[in-house]
Design a protein around this motif. Structure first.
Motif, PDB file in Angstrom:
ATOM      1  N   VAL A 117      55.127  45.587  31.244  1.00  9.28           N
ATOM      2  CA  VAL A 117      55.815  44.300  31.089  1.00  9.28           C
ATOM      3  C   VAL A 117      56.001  43.649  32.458  1.00  9.28           C
ATOM      4  O   VAL A 117      56.110  44.336  33.470  1.00  9.28           O
ATOM      5  CB  VAL A 117      57.189  44.467  30.402  1.00  9.28           C
ATOM      6  N   ARG A 118      56.000  42.329  32.449  1.00  7.72           N
ATOM      7  CA  ARG A 118      56.266  41.605  33.699  1.00  7.72           C
ATOM      8  C   ARG A 118      57.184  40.437  33.382  1.00  7.72           C
ATOM      9  O   ARG A 118      57.421  40.130  32.211  1.00  7.72           O
ATOM     10  CB  ARG A 118      54.961  41.122  34.331  1.00  7.72           C
ATOM     11  N   ASN A 119      57.682  39.780  34.411  1.00  6.41           N
ATOM     12  CA  ASN A 119      58.550  38.620  34.225  1.00  6.41           C
ATOM     13  C   ASN A 119      57.923  37.693  33.176  1.00  6.41           C
ATOM     14  O   ASN A 119      56.795  37.246  33.341  1.00  6.41           O
ATOM     15  CB  ASN A 119      58.682  37.888  35.566  1.00  6.41           C
TER      16      ASN A 119
ATOM     17  N   ARG B 188      56.044  33.299  23.083  1.00 10.63           N
ATOM     18  CA  ARG B 188      56.561  34.297  22.136  1.00 10.63           C
ATOM     19  C   ARG B 188      56.340  35.727  22.618  1.00 10.63           C
ATOM     20  O   ARG B 188      57.200  36.591  22.449  1.00 10.63           O
ATOM     21  CB  ARG B 188      55.879  34.091  20.771  1.00 10.63           C
ATOM     22  N   ILE B 189      55.194  36.003  23.231  1.00  9.07           N
ATOM     23  CA  ILE B 189      54.880  37.358  23.673  1.00  9.07           C
ATOM     24  C   ILE B 189      55.935  37.883  24.653  1.00  9.07           C
ATOM     25  O   ILE B 189      56.255  39.063  24.659  1.00  9.07           O
ATOM     26  CB  ILE B 189      53.456  37.420  24.287  1.00  9.07           C
ATOM     27  N   GLY B 190      56.496  36.986  25.472  1.00  7.61           N
ATOM     28  CA  GLY B 190      57.469  37.395  26.491  1.00  7.61           C
ATOM     29  C   GLY B 190      58.871  37.665  25.970  1.00  7.61           C
ATOM     30  O   GLY B 190      59.754  38.059  26.733  1.00  7.61           O
ATOM     31  N   ILE B 191      59.090  37.482  24.648  1.00  9.58           N
ATOM     32  CA  ILE B 191      60.409  37.810  24.070  1.00  9.58           C
ATOM     33  C   ILE B 191      60.367  39.303  23.722  1.00  9.58           C
ATOM     34  O   ILE B 191      60.311  39.713  22.565  1.00  9.58           O
ATOM     35  CB  ILE B 191      60.711  36.925  22.833  1.00  9.58           C
TER      36      ILE B 191
ATOM     37  N   PHE C 246      65.832  30.049  29.023  1.00 10.78           N
ATOM     38  CA  PHE C 246      65.451  30.446  27.670  1.00 10.78           C
ATOM     39  C   PHE C 246      65.298  31.962  27.569  1.00 10.78           C
ATOM     40  O   PHE C 246      65.783  32.590  26.623  1.00 10.78           O
ATOM     41  CB  PHE C 246      64.133  29.751  27.285  1.00 10.78           C
ATOM     42  N   TYR C 247      64.628  32.555  28.552  1.00  7.87           N
ATOM     43  CA  TYR C 247      64.335  34.000  28.491  1.00  7.87           C
ATOM     44  C   TYR C 247      65.519  34.885  28.877  1.00  7.87           C
ATOM     45  O   TYR C 247      65.566  36.050  28.473  1.00  7.87           O
ATOM     46  CB  TYR C 247      63.160  34.344  29.412  1.00  7.87           C
TER      47      TYR C 247
ATOM     48  N   MET D  17      68.984  41.536  26.839  1.00  6.91           N
ATOM     49  CA  MET D  17      68.925  42.383  25.639  1.00  6.91           C
ATOM     50  C   MET D  17      67.875  43.487  25.824  1.00  6.91           C
ATOM     51  O   MET D  17      68.102  44.639  25.468  1.00  6.91           O
ATOM     52  CB  MET D  17      68.554  41.501  24.433  1.00  6.91           C
ATOM     53  N   PHE D  18      66.742  43.124  26.404  1.00  5.75           N
ATOM     54  CA  PHE D  18      65.647  44.077  26.641  1.00  5.75           C
ATOM     55  C   PHE D  18      66.089  45.159  27.623  1.00  5.75           C
ATOM     56  O   PHE D  18      65.819  46.346  27.422  1.00  5.75           O
ATOM     57  CB  PHE D  18      64.425  43.325  27.162  1.00  5.75           C
ATOM     58  N   TYR D  19      66.804  44.761  28.683  1.00  6.42           N
ATOM     59  CA  TYR D  19      67.315  45.736  29.658  1.00  6.42           C
ATOM     60  C   TYR D  19      68.256  46.725  28.963  1.00  6.42           C
ATOM     61  O   TYR D  19      68.226  47.929  29.235  1.00  6.42           O
ATOM     62  CB  TYR D  19      68.094  45.044  30.783  1.00  6.42           C
ATOM     63  N   GLN D  20      69.112  46.197  28.089  1.00  6.44           N
ATOM     64  CA  GLN D  20      70.075  47.050  27.380  1.00  6.44           C
ATOM     65  C   GLN D  20      69.359  48.010  26.428  1.00  6.44           C
ATOM     66  O   GLN D  20      69.711  49.177  26.328  1.00  6.44           O
ATOM     67  CB  GLN D  20      71.071  46.181  26.604  1.00  6.44           C
ATOM     68  N   MET D  21      68.349  47.510  25.739  1.00  7.35           N
ATOM     69  CA  MET D  21      67.616  48.325  24.766  1.00  7.35           C
ATOM     70  C   MET D  21      66.834  49.449  25.440  1.00  7.35           C
ATOM     71  O   MET D  21      66.729  50.550  24.916  1.00  7.35           O
ATOM     72  CB  MET D  21      66.647  47.443  23.956  1.00  7.35           C
TER      73      MET D  21
END
Length: 209
Positions: A40-42, A85-88, A184-185, A191-195
């Motif tokens: 994953v990247r920014n 969408r891919i970056g969500i 937006f991101y 949320m991704f960091y938490q998951m």
């Protein structure tokens, strides 16, 4: 998939797996012990990179700024556009976690793959239960491409670099659009960091610019 003998690891890669709804269920039904690696990247940089690649094949497409918004005046981001969408990542990961425990998924930082390729590869090798064979001596930084290339220290053959499609110069994007995309991101990134239990520091990286 090819037959895997004792002591071998079979690997396969397809970028679209992570964002394809049916993929987790299908992979789980085939081999539920599969270990999964996701780079994953920014997501803002990723979206611009995605657009740059499409632009190289279809130069007639609208500008990034036009495609990124449903309504630019209102600042409504078009989350249905695949580049966005891919970056969500949190959304896609939620789907995978219905079938695989987090312990079977390794998230590799695309940024650190450039700044510290040996460090990220050490994590990959550990995750796969392999001896750390790929180390610092296998990489050198290619200034022209802007990322590391692979070499075999014991071999005199030319280093192996990624192809022409990698390392393209990104078009200049309106700073206001980038700012809106970051906003937006941001909640999805948090949320991704938490998951994942990993802080990829994308917000910090942007504030440094």
């Amino acid at each position: 998939m090819p037959k895997t003998l004792e002591g071998q690891i079979t690997m396969e890669k397809t970028p679209s797996y992570f964002v394809t709804n049916e993929a987790p269920r299908r992979i789980h039904s085939m081999a539920k012990d599969t270990k999964l690696i996701v780079v994953v990247r920014n997501p803002v940089t990723r979206a611009i990179s995605d657009y740059t690649q499409t632009l190289s094949k279809k130069p007639e497409i609208p500008t990034f700024e036009v495609l990124a918004f449903k309504n630019r005046t209102l600042g409504l981001i078009d989350a249905s556009w695949s580049a966005i969408r891919i970056g969500i990542y949190a959304l896609h990961l939620e789907n995978w976690l219905q079938y695989f425990p987090l312990s079977q998924i390794l998230f590799v930082s695309g940024e650190r793959l450039i700044t510290d390729p040996a460090g990220e590869m050490a994590k990959v090798q550990d995750f796969l239960g392999l001896k750390r064979v790929v180390t610092e001596k296998h990489f050198y930084f290619n200034k022209t491409k802007g990322f590391p290339c692979l070499k075999k220290p014991e071999d005199s053959s030319a280093p192996r670099c990624l192809g022409k499609s990698k390392g393209r110069t990104h078009p200049k994007i309106d700073p206001d659009v980038i700012h809106r995309l970051r906003k937006f991101y941001k909640p999805f990134n948090v949320m991704f960091y938490q998951m994942t239990g990993q802080d990829f520091q994308w917000e910090q990286e942007e504030s440094d610019k």
